[in-house]
Design an enzyme around this catalytic site. Structure first.
Site, PDB file in Angstrom:
ATOM      1  N   GLU A  37     -27.627 -18.953 -55.823  1.00  0.00           N
ATOM      2  CA  GLU A  37     -28.693 -18.722 -54.833  1.00  0.00           C
ATOM      3  C   GLU A  37     -28.937 -20.062 -54.148  1.00  0.00           C
ATOM      4  OE1 GLU A  37     -30.300 -16.104 -53.730  1.00  0.00           O
ATOM      5  OE2 GLU A  37     -30.427 -14.572 -55.290  1.00  0.00           O
TER       6      GLU A  37
HETATM    7 ZN   LIG Z   1     -28.969 -11.938 -51.704  1.00  0.00          ZN
END
Ligand SMILES: [Zn+2]
Length: 640
Positions: free
Chosen positions: A328
């Protein structure tokens, strides 16, 4: 992972802007960014869908020896979905697969750009970085930079919609502009339909009509099934969900890139219970986080971010038995270009390179020590008779997390603090080669070889090589180091190039035993072959600057000394002699002429000899236009 609060805010934005959701920028689609490709309006660092796919195609055309582009399926609106496959096609080694997907969620601007920059980084540094050459020789890296092209086109043109899903409008939400589509990261065919996915077609995390119902999801699943080893899948993956996979034999990795959150996420998603290979995932995530500054997140109370089902990680780990990691990136969906260029990109290129080194045995290698520094001196001066290779090896440094890791359990990383028991050095090849060089033992730096042993989890090791033992291995010699800890875990391989000046003794000197191949001992160097180069020295002009350049990739002041110039000319004559009197590669200043010459390839704006670095008979024979000279044990250019 869906941030529900943020999703609600987005819905409000969508409702506010629903009537004025014309394209946010004009019709000028010719805008070219810094990279020379079409970029997203207002974000010159991010290529559009067209710009990204064009780059993938350009890489495949410009680097045919490394890159292949393959269509793996189509989106809902019939746009092509591609993978760019990168590997050293001339390498005979068995290759392990790494599959990187990006852009599964449309509004996450940075991930597709990171994926395509990683591809560019690999091809641009091939032939220059020994680490990258080692990765490409032993790994097949497949990259789908645009996994959700329909959604991405909406997200790049209508930022106010915060588009996340694909563009499948065949559900009850089709009249509610901005809410239709399926969340592809809830549509994969493992534990589909469980908690952590929406059954509401208007929901941000709508799971779709059935498992794998979306064409984008189906394309990725089909491709993954084709590249990852079927023998490491479970017979009944749902029933045996908690059983660990065999860590000794598991190979291959899947990496899914999203934004945002600055996390490194590992399975499970469908439940907050430790995965069978938890300890290995803990090691992998800590090491990646030590590079990019993210924080680990996994099931089993390890900073678990919330239940999801039908996601990419659980599918690849649970169904296909592949080590699976999710990045992320950054701190917002539409991350600004300063943050991307100056932090996200450099930090995560390094993290992806590290992941690439784990692919052969990800669960095992991450538990071993890392070579955090490998230093080979510049040995191009003709006066160098020895070179000292140094390595810093640690079982601990890369397990340490950034300071803001308070919300992780105070659990120790049990595989990350062992004493180093050995550091091996491979000279003239990579340990994963089909016939690797015999490893040499490095000694504690400052100690006497073979007498002292390593005493800590972090050590400095050194080994002095005799330059006369390295002749005949080409001007650029691959040197790779691997550490082993007290639990018996080997770590990832790190490599550098050692560049030495060619010697007059090249043809006469027997190869060092450590890097010899099986049959070499049978071949005696005859006086005739040793004397041959000397006898023809006068055939060329020693002062020729072209010849000097051809044999020394990095010219140094030492190259101007009479001794080294004579040496170079001598070796050049040997090549010309065997090559039938043709010119050297570096005589060619035109790319087309260069590529037509046997054993020459145009790289880095220069015509380079591709035979010179191949120090083994089998490696030499794999390269077109090269032939092994059994007497001098050198790979020479051999025009047909
Ligand atoms: Zn995502």
């Amino acid at each position: 992972v869906v941030d529900e609060e943020r999703t609600e805010r987005m819905r409000a934005v969508v409702a506010d802007d629903a009537e004025s959701s014309e394209r946010e920028h004009g019709d000028d689609r010719e805008l070219l960014g810094a990279e020379g490709y079409q970029t997203i309006d207002g974000f010159p660092c991010y290529r559009t869908v067209d710009g990204t796919i064009q780059t993938m195609m350009d890489i495949a055309v410009a680097h045919p020896h490394l890159a292949t582009i393959e269509k793996i399926g189509e989106s809902h609106q019939k746009r092509d979905i591609f993978v760019l496959k990168l590997t050293d096609k001339s390498s005979p080694a068995e290759k392990a697969p790494l599959f990187i997907t990006a852009g599964i969620h449309a509004r996450e601007y940075a991930p597709p750009e990171l994926a395509i920059r990683f591809a560019e980084h690999l091809v641009e540094n091939y032939g220059v970085s020994a680490d990258i050459d080692g990765i490409l020789a032993h790994t097949e890296i497949a990259i789908t930079a645009v996994s959700n092209p329909d959604g991405r086109i909406i997200a790049q043109n209508f930022r106010n919609l915060w588009w996340r899903k694909n563009a499948n409008e065949e559900n009850e939400c089709k009249e509610e502009r901005g809410n239709y589509g399926v969340d592809l990261n809830r549509n994969f065919n493992f534990m589909w339909g469980g908690a952590g996915a929406s059954t509401d077609p208007c929901g941000a995390s709508y799971r779709g009509a059935s498992a794998g119902s979306e064409s984008e999801t189906a394309a990725i699943m089909k491709y993954s099934e084709s590249i990852f080893p079927p023998e490491q899948r479970k017979g009944n993956p749902v029933k045996d969900v908690d059983a660990p996979y065999d860590e000794l034999t598991s190979k291959g990795m899947y990496v899914d890139v999203h934004s945002f959150g600055e996390d490194i996420i590992f399975p499970w998603g469908h439940k907050d219970k430790k995965a069978g290979n938890f300890q290995a995932y803990q090691a992998i995530s800590h090491k990646l986080c030590s590079i990019n500054g993210h924080l680990p997140s996994g099931s089993g109370g390890y900073r678990f971010l919330g239940t999801v089902s039908g996601d990419t990680l659980d599918y690849h780990y649970g169904e296909l038995g592949v080590c699976s990691i999710l990045f992320e990136l950054g701190t917002e969906f539409y991350q600004n270009c300063d943050d991307f260029e100056n932090k996200i990109l450099p930090d995560n290129l390094k993290a992806l390179l590290y992941a690439s080194k784990l692919v052969h045995r990800p669960y095992e290698l991450a538990k071993g020590p890392d070579v955090t520094r490998l230093t080979v001196p510049d040995a191009t001066a003709a006066s160098s008779s020895t070179v000292e290779v140094k390595a810093r090896v640690s079982d601990r440094e890369m397990t340490q997390l950034p300071n803001n890791s308070d919300d992780l359990p105070p659990e120790t990383l049990s595989t990350g603090n062992q004493r180093i028991v050995s550091v091996k050095l491979f000279v003239g090849g990579h340990p994963y080669d089909p016939s690797p060089p015999e490893p040499l033992d490095m000694s504690p730096a400052g100690g006497v070889g073979g007498e002292a042993s390593f005493a800590s989890h972090t050590v400095d090791a050194a080994l002095t090589l005799d330059v006369s033992d390295l002749t005949g291995m080409g001007p650029q010699i691959m040197v790779c180091a691997v550490g082993t800890d007290a639990m018996g875990f080997d770590g990832p391989v790190s490599c550098e190039y050692l560049t030495i000046a060619p010697r007059t003794t090249a043809a006469a000197s027997p190869p060092p035993p450590a890097v010899d191949e099986g049959s070499a001992a049978q071949q005696q160097t005859t006086p005739a072959s040793a004397g041959k180069p000397q006898s023809t020295t006068t055939a060329t002009t020693p002062e020729s600057p072209t010849i000097t350049t051809s044999l020394q990739q990095t010219p140094t002041p030492a190259a101007a000394t009479p001794q080294s110039t004579t040496t170079k000319a001598t070796t050049t004559v040997t090549q010309n002699d065997i090559g039938g009197g043709v010119q050297t590669c570096s005589d060619q200043s035109i790319e087309g002429d260069c590529n037509e010459m046997a054993g020459c390839k145009w790289k880095k704006d220069k015509c380079q000899d591709v035979c010179a670095g191949k120090n083994k008979r089998d490696k030499c024979h794999k390269v077109g236009g090269c032939a092994w000279d059994g007497k001098s044990k050198i790979c020479l250019r051999s025009p047909p």
